[in-house]
Enzyme design. Structure first.
Site, short mmCIF file in Angstrom:
data_model
loop_
_atom_site.label_atom_id
_atom_site.label_comp_id
_atom_site.label_asym_id
_atom_site.label_seq_id
_atom_site.Cartn_x
_atom_site.Cartn_y
_atom_site.Cartn_z
N CYS A 192 0.86 -1.18 0.00
CA CYS A 192 0.00 0.00 0.00
C CYS A 192 0.90 1.24 0.00
O CYS A 192 2.11 1.12 -0.21
CB CYS A 192 -0.98 -0.01 1.17
SG CYS A 192 -0.26 0.22 2.81
N ARG B 165 -3.34 -0.61 5.30
CA ARG B 165 -3.93 -1.68 4.48
C ARG B 165 -3.02 -2.89 4.30
O ARG B 165 -3.45 -4.03 4.53
CB ARG B 165 -4.33 -1.13 3.10
CG ARG B 165 -5.41 -0.08 3.17
CD ARG B 165 -5.66 0.56 1.83
NE ARG B 165 -4.51 1.40 1.45
CZ ARG B 165 -4.39 1.99 0.27
NH1 ARG B 165 -5.30 1.83 -0.66
NH2 ARG B 165 -3.34 2.74 0.01
N ASP C 147 -8.29 3.59 1.66
CA ASP C 147 -7.23 3.79 2.66
C ASP C 147 -7.85 4.31 3.95
O ASP C 147 -8.29 5.46 4.02
CB ASP C 147 -6.20 4.77 2.12
CG ASP C 147 -4.95 4.85 2.98
OD1 ASP C 147 -5.00 4.38 4.15
OD2 ASP C 147 -3.95 5.39 2.50
#
EC number: 3.1.3.48
Length: 154
Positions: A8, A14, A124
Site C-alpha cells: 500500500c 492496508r 485507505d
C-alpha cells in the site's frame, strides 16, 4: 516456498492488515511452512514503525497478531524475490510497476481483483477512518487469494 508481498502507500494500514490476516489464515490452514508473507509501502515515511493504531486496534479486536511487523519501503528486488505482489489500489500497482523497466518475475495485481465487490480499490483507512470496512474487504478476498495461489502453485 510461496512468497507473497502486500503493498500500500505507507505500509501502516492496508498492507499490514492484509499481511497479518493472510498469515493468520495460512497458519490456520496448516500451510505456514509453505509461505513467506510480508508487506511494504510505496513511500518511506513510516519505515521502522508498527502498523497504525487503527489497524492494530482492529487486529486486536479479532485476535490476529501483528507482533514484530514494522513498515518498510518496497525495493525493486522485491519484484523478483516475491512470487506475488498484491497492491491495495491502482496507483500502488502503477508505482510498483514503475520500479523496473524489465518485466518482473512476480505476478502483480490489485487485491480487489479477487474480491466479489464493485470496488476497484481497498479504500485507505488512514484517510477515511473506516478500518472496519478495510478489514471486511481483506476478509472477503483472503480465501479466494489463497485458493488462487495454491491452484497456480500446483
Amino acid at each position: 516456498m510461496i512468497r507473497v508481498l502486500f503493498v500500500c502507500l505507507g505500509n501502516i494500514c492496508r498492507s499490514p492488515m492484509a499481511e497479518a490476516y493472510f498469515r493468520d489464515l495460512v497458519k490456520k490452514r496448516g500451510l505456514i511452512d509453505q509461505f513467506e508473507i510480508d508487506s511494504a509501502g510505496i513511500g518511506h515515511w513510516h519505515e521502522g514503525k508498527p502498523p497504525y493504531i487503527g489497524t492494530r486496534d482492529k487486529l486486536d479486536q479479532v485476535g490476529i497478531t501483528y507482533d514484530g511487523m514494522v513498515a518498510r519501503q518496497i525495493k525493486s528486488s522485491d519484484l523478483d524475490d516475491f512470487d506475488y505482489i498484491i497492491t491495495m489500489d491502482n496507483q500502488n500497482r502503477q508505482d510498483v510497476m514503475a520500479l523496473r523497466q524489465e518485466m518482473p518475475t512476480a505476478k502483480i495485481f490489485n487485491y480487489m481483483d479477487v474480491v466479489d465487490n464493485d470496488l476497484e480499490e481497498v479504500p485507505d483507512p488512514y484517510h477515511t477512518g473506516k478500518f472496519d470496512e478495510t478489514f471486511e474487504l481483506i476478509e472477503l478476498g483472503a480465501e479466494k487469494l489463497l485458493a488462487q495461489i495454491l491452484n497456480e502453485s500446483e
